[in-house]
Design an enzyme around this catalytic site. Sequence first.
Site, PDB file in Angstrom:
ATOM      1  N   ARG A 138      11.465  45.712  15.630  1.00 31.56           N
ATOM      2  CA  ARG A 138      10.078  45.286  15.764  1.00 31.56           C
ATOM      3  C   ARG A 138       9.929  43.835  15.311  1.00 31.56           C
ATOM      4  O   ARG A 138      10.647  43.378  14.426  1.00 31.56           O
ATOM      5  CB  ARG A 138       9.150  46.160  14.914  1.00 31.56           C
ATOM      6  CG  ARG A 138       8.629  47.374  15.620  1.00 31.56           C
ATOM      7  CD  ARG A 138       7.622  48.127  14.808  1.00 31.56           C
ATOM      8  NE  ARG A 138       8.199  48.665  13.613  1.00 31.56           N
ATOM      9  CZ  ARG A 138       8.000  48.171  12.392  1.00 31.56           C
ATOM     10  NH1 ARG A 138       7.214  47.123  12.219  1.00 31.56           N
ATOM     11  NH2 ARG A 138       8.574  48.719  11.352  1.00 31.56           N
ATOM     12  N   CYS A 142      13.095  54.727   5.977  1.00 26.59           N
ATOM     13  CA  CYS A 142      13.154  55.191   4.584  1.00 26.59           C
ATOM     14  C   CYS A 142      13.251  56.704   4.489  1.00 26.59           C
ATOM     15  O   CYS A 142      12.916  57.292   3.459  1.00 26.59           O
ATOM     16  CB  CYS A 142      11.933  54.706   3.807  1.00 26.59           C
ATOM     17  SG  CYS A 142      11.958  52.946   3.492  1.00 26.59           S
ATOM     18  N   ASP A 199       7.180  60.907  12.393  1.00 28.43           N
ATOM     19  CA  ASP A 199       6.764  59.501  12.289  1.00 28.43           C
ATOM     20  C   ASP A 199       5.254  59.303  12.220  1.00 28.43           C
ATOM     21  O   ASP A 199       4.799  58.405  11.531  1.00 28.43           O
ATOM     22  CB  ASP A 199       7.324  58.719  13.480  1.00 28.43           C
ATOM     23  CG  ASP A 199       7.301  57.216  13.257  1.00 28.43           C
ATOM     24  OD1 ASP A 199       7.572  56.770  12.126  1.00 28.43           O
ATOM     25  OD2 ASP A 199       6.998  56.472  14.218  1.00 28.43           O
ATOM     26  N   LYS A 227       3.838  52.881  18.043  1.00 27.19           N
ATOM     27  CA  LYS A 227       3.135  52.128  16.994  1.00 27.19           C
ATOM     28  C   LYS A 227       1.851  51.481  17.513  1.00 27.19           C
ATOM     29  O   LYS A 227       0.855  51.410  16.795  1.00 27.19           O
ATOM     30  CB  LYS A 227       4.049  51.045  16.423  1.00 27.19           C
ATOM     31  CG  LYS A 227       5.404  51.551  15.984  1.00 27.19           C
ATOM     32  CD  LYS A 227       5.317  52.565  14.878  1.00 27.19           C
ATOM     33  CE  LYS A 227       6.710  52.983  14.453  1.00 27.19           C
ATOM     34  NZ  LYS A 227       6.703  53.894  13.329  1.00 27.19           N
ATOM     35  N   HIS A 255       1.078  56.807   9.440  1.00 30.57           N
ATOM     36  CA  HIS A 255       2.531  56.677   9.624  1.00 30.57           C
ATOM     37  C   HIS A 255       3.212  57.752   8.771  1.00 30.57           C
ATOM     38  O   HIS A 255       3.797  57.432   7.733  1.00 30.57           O
ATOM     39  CB  HIS A 255       2.932  55.262   9.185  1.00 30.57           C
ATOM     40  CG  HIS A 255       4.315  54.865   9.558  1.00 30.57           C
ATOM     41  ND1 HIS A 255       5.031  53.906   8.867  1.00 30.57           N
ATOM     42  CD2 HIS A 255       5.132  55.274  10.552  1.00 30.57           C
ATOM     43  CE1 HIS A 255       6.214  53.743   9.423  1.00 30.57           C
ATOM     44  NE2 HIS A 255       6.299  54.563  10.442  1.00 30.57           N
ATOM     45  N   GLY A 293      19.204  67.387   1.676  1.00 31.01           N
ATOM     46  CA  GLY A 293      18.786  68.785   1.455  1.00 31.01           C
ATOM     47  C   GLY A 293      18.381  69.079   0.018  1.00 31.01           C
ATOM     48  O   GLY A 293      17.652  70.035  -0.259  1.00 31.01           O
ATOM     49  N   GLU A 294      18.837  68.242  -0.931  1.00 29.67           N
ATOM     50  CA  GLU A 294      18.476  68.458  -2.345  1.00 29.67           C
ATOM     51  C   GLU A 294      17.022  68.071  -2.615  1.00 29.67           C
ATOM     52  O   GLU A 294      16.462  68.455  -3.646  1.00 29.67           O
ATOM     53  CB  GLU A 294      19.401  67.655  -3.275  1.00 29.67           C
ATOM     54  CG  GLU A 294      20.884  67.906  -3.101  1.00 29.67           C
ATOM     55  CD  GLU A 294      21.332  69.318  -3.508  1.00 29.67           C
ATOM     56  OE1 GLU A 294      20.473  70.147  -3.875  1.00 29.67           O
ATOM     57  OE2 GLU A 294      22.550  69.575  -3.437  1.00 29.67           O
ATOM     58  N   ASN A 295      16.410  67.324  -1.686  1.00 30.87           N
ATOM     59  CA  ASN A 295      14.999  66.965  -1.882  1.00 30.87           C
ATOM     60  C   ASN A 295      14.103  68.202  -1.937  1.00 30.87           C
ATOM     61  O   ASN A 295      12.952  68.127  -2.372  1.00 30.87           O
ATOM     62  CB  ASN A 295      14.525  66.029  -0.768  1.00 30.87           C
ATOM     63  CG  ASN A 295      15.131  64.641  -0.901  1.00 30.87           C
ATOM     64  OD1 ASN A 295      15.545  64.253  -2.001  1.00 30.87           O
ATOM     65  ND2 ASN A 295      15.214  63.898   0.185  1.00 30.87           N
ATOM     66  N   ARG A 327      19.414  53.150  17.338  1.00 27.77           N
ATOM     67  CA  ARG A 327      18.462  54.260  17.398  1.00 27.77           C
ATOM     68  C   ARG A 327      18.898  55.355  18.368  1.00 27.77           C
ATOM     69  O   ARG A 327      19.639  55.096  19.314  1.00 27.77           O
ATOM     70  CB  ARG A 327      17.108  53.722  17.885  1.00 27.77           C
ATOM     71  CG  ARG A 327      16.457  52.731  16.927  1.00 27.77           C
ATOM     72  CD  ARG A 327      15.626  53.434  15.905  1.00 27.77           C
ATOM     73  NE  ARG A 327      15.121  52.538  14.868  1.00 27.77           N
ATOM     74  CZ  ARG A 327      14.113  52.877  14.082  1.00 27.77           C
ATOM     75  NH1 ARG A 327      13.509  54.044  14.198  1.00 27.77           N
ATOM     76  NH2 ARG A 327      13.709  52.052  13.139  1.00 27.77           N
ATOM     77  N   TYR A 385      12.427  46.450  23.120  1.00 29.35           N
ATOM     78  CA  TYR A 385      12.942  47.339  22.076  1.00 29.35           C
ATOM     79  C   TYR A 385      11.856  48.147  21.379  1.00 29.35           C
ATOM     80  O   TYR A 385      10.829  47.611  20.950  1.00 29.35           O
ATOM     81  CB  TYR A 385      13.691  46.519  21.009  1.00 29.35           C
ATOM     82  CG  TYR A 385      14.712  47.343  20.267  1.00 29.35           C
ATOM     83  CD1 TYR A 385      16.003  47.481  20.777  1.00 29.35           C
ATOM     84  CD2 TYR A 385      14.406  48.012  19.093  1.00 29.35           C
ATOM     85  CE1 TYR A 385      16.948  48.258  20.125  1.00 29.35           C
ATOM     86  CE2 TYR A 385      15.345  48.782  18.432  1.00 29.35           C
ATOM     87  CZ  TYR A 385      16.622  48.896  18.956  1.00 29.35           C
ATOM     88  OH  TYR A 385      17.566  49.669  18.310  1.00 29.35           O
ATOM     89  N   GLY A 386      12.121  49.429  21.211  1.00 35.16           N
ATOM     90  CA  GLY A 386      11.377  50.325  20.317  1.00 35.16           C
ATOM     91  C   GLY A 386       9.886  50.096  20.258  1.00 35.16           C
ATOM     92  O   GLY A 386       9.206  50.031  21.285  1.00 35.16           O
ATOM     93  N   ASN A 429      19.854  48.840  12.898  1.00 34.62           N
ATOM     94  CA  ASN A 429      18.653  49.478  13.452  1.00 34.62           C
ATOM     95  C   ASN A 429      18.966  50.172  14.782  1.00 34.62           C
ATOM     96  O   ASN A 429      18.095  50.319  15.635  1.00 34.62           O
ATOM     97  CB  ASN A 429      17.528  48.451  13.624  1.00 34.62           C
ATOM     98  CG  ASN A 429      16.174  49.098  13.888  1.00 34.62           C
ATOM     99  OD1 ASN A 429      15.861  50.168  13.335  1.00 34.62           O
ATOM    100  ND2 ASN A 429      15.371  48.480  14.753  1.00 34.62           N
ATOM    101  N   SER A 449       9.251  52.416   7.619  1.00 39.05           N
ATOM    102  CA  SER A 449      10.287  52.602   8.634  1.00 39.05           C
ATOM    103  C   SER A 449      11.652  52.576   7.977  1.00 39.05           C
ATOM    104  O   SER A 449      11.927  51.740   7.113  1.00 39.05           O
ATOM    105  CB  SER A 449      10.230  51.466   9.657  1.00 39.05           C
ATOM    106  OG  SER A 449       8.953  51.398  10.214  1.00 39.05           O
TER     107      SER A 449
HETATM  108  O1  SAT Z   1       8.595  50.655  15.363  1.00 40.02           O
HETATM  109  S1  SAT Z   1       9.768  51.357  15.840  1.00 40.02           S
HETATM  110  O2  SAT Z   1       9.359  52.403  16.756  1.00 40.02           O
HETATM  111  O3  SAT Z   1      10.689  50.419  16.510  1.00 40.02           O
HETATM  112  C1  SAT Z   1      10.596  52.095  14.546  1.00 40.02           C
HETATM  113  C2  SAT Z   1       9.935  51.919  13.263  1.00 40.02           C
HETATM  114  O4  SAT Z   1       9.881  50.791  12.766  1.00 40.02           O
HETATM  115  O5  SAT Z   1       9.438  52.903  12.682  1.00 40.02           O
HETATM  116 MN    MN Z   2       7.939  54.641  11.929  1.00 41.89          MN
END
Ligand code: SAT
Ligand code: MN
Length: 594
Positions: free
Chosen positions: A72, A264, A287, A220, A240, A506-508, A379, A211-212, A377, A262
């Site tokens: 992005r 994370c 998302d 977004k 988000h 999985g421990e979360n 995807r 891209y994305g 990044n 994003s």
């Molecule tokens: O914005 S994107 O769809 O490229 C991915 C993100 O940042 O969450």
């Molecule tokens: Mn996102």
Amino acid sequence: MKWDFDWSNNPQAISFVQNTIFLCKPKNVHLCEGTKEEYASLCQLLVNQNKAIALKRPNSYLFFSDPEDVARVEGCTYICSKEERDAGPTNHWVQPKLMKKKLKDLFSGCMQGRTMYVLPYCMGPYGSDKAKVGIEITDSPYVVLSMAIMTRMGKRALQEFRGGFFVPGIHSVGVPLKKGEADVLWPCNPKNRLIVHFPEERSIWSFGSGYGGNALLGKKCFALRIASVLARDEGWLAEHMLILGITNPQGKKKYIAAAFPSSCGKTNLATMTSTLPGWKVELIGDDIAWMKFAKDGRFYAINPEYGMFGVMPGISMRDNPNIMHTISKNTLFTNVALTKDRDVWWEGLTEKPPLHLTSWLGERWIQGSKTPAAHLNARFTTPIRQCPNLDPAFENLDGVPISAILFGGRRSSTVPLVYQSFNWKHGVFLGASVSSERTAAAEGALGKLRHDPFSMLPFCGYNMGDYFAHWLKMGTKTSADKLPKIFYVNWFQKDTNGKFLWPGFGENIRVLQWIFERCDGEGSFEKTPIGFLPKTLNMQGLSANNLSKLLHVDIPLWKKEVQEMEEFFAVFEGDLPQGLVDELRELKKRICGS
Ligand code: SAT
Ligand code: MN
């Protein structure tokens, strides 16, 4: 041009398409129906043009983007509200008339020599009163394929164009082709990139990137930036956030929404496999969440999307089996490496890379190479319905009732593993005070700490001060017991050697168990200056050695944190709601004693 289905019930849609044809001057126009055959023929076209590589996974393809078009571009993203004040201090703004002129110049003739695709799509389950529709016009077949996965796209979506409202979005890679001129493999126009939103018009114009989030306008641009404005005006929330269902060993189920920036770990959390026996996590969304009050006074959320656009590096069978199953077929891969036997590879998939690889740059890649084989990044784009832990309520027209909301980011220190807000207002303050180390999901310096309130900094379509006020107001619309409980989590604390203190994945579930219990007023807790912290967690089967570090409130570090919050909130000047001014003052008192 063949109009093979009926648009006549929506004259605005017809004139939007006609005006865009007139402006962009494409060679052909294709109205997308959303059929399997259409998808297959576009894949074939891209393979024939060497723009896609057919993989050995069924119906899956690999794309390499232009090295300058990999994430992005927040620096070229604009909110062009009529008043500059309404875009607020955290968005780029240009006067709408000026921006329109610039866009018209850029888009004029920009699709020459290319096919223009018209994509009607629906965000949210068909028939849901929470769903909303859009039309994306694009000259990128890669975008068509991606939108076909990420949204409910095609002829069926047109039936949802009730009442005439839809969000128009125009996207172009910005590379017209002269007669006979050969195309490049990933056309884009990095010098002239612009991702522009007109919130009053509810429209989107995106130029120069394929891209994305720059190009898949349902994601977004619509589902967050435009939808956040709709949500402000109509009294709901566009966030988000992932949405997951969690079931305890007694079979009791709750739904949780969680906002992390994003890259994370939203997809990982929503698709996790619990390591605690009897506990189960199921996926609604990874998302975006659209949340509204229902008649019972509780928040109900839908996932407006239909696919996942997730970060590839780090995904493995050990840590993310559900994602690995999901991407085993019908998946688009972008900027991962290619193996000799036409499969894909990325850092983290296996401990050792295979002997022969082609990197995301299309070059031969040898073991020990300094640069990664897959872009950070890189995807996957994959149908959410393929996920083995998909929740049975995924397409519930009313959505699912939310019991808890989590905020969080990547913080190597200061922020404990989990804590609970004292109440809704304090929870809104926690959301507003999120800061996180930067990732490769957007252009910019990696690892640098930045404030990212509600993980919405790049996605809020209006003045973020007003957005905070909107959140505070939502808390007054129902009784406190019906509001979701609010928590802050941080999986990313490190020790002095830079090693993660918490195993994550999985421990979360151990943290989610505590959250689950707190929602019922159970679970051990103690009051600290920053919120309610667990006295302990269920550590059955896992070493508890790091737990006291993970649950520690380090007052000297928090003094610094408060100072940084003060500096950040000062950006909003008079637009910061009084409720948050009060919360910050109270936190400072509890931490600094004055
Ligand atoms: O914005 S994107 O769809 O490229 C991915 C993100 O940042 O969450
Ligand atoms: Mn996102």
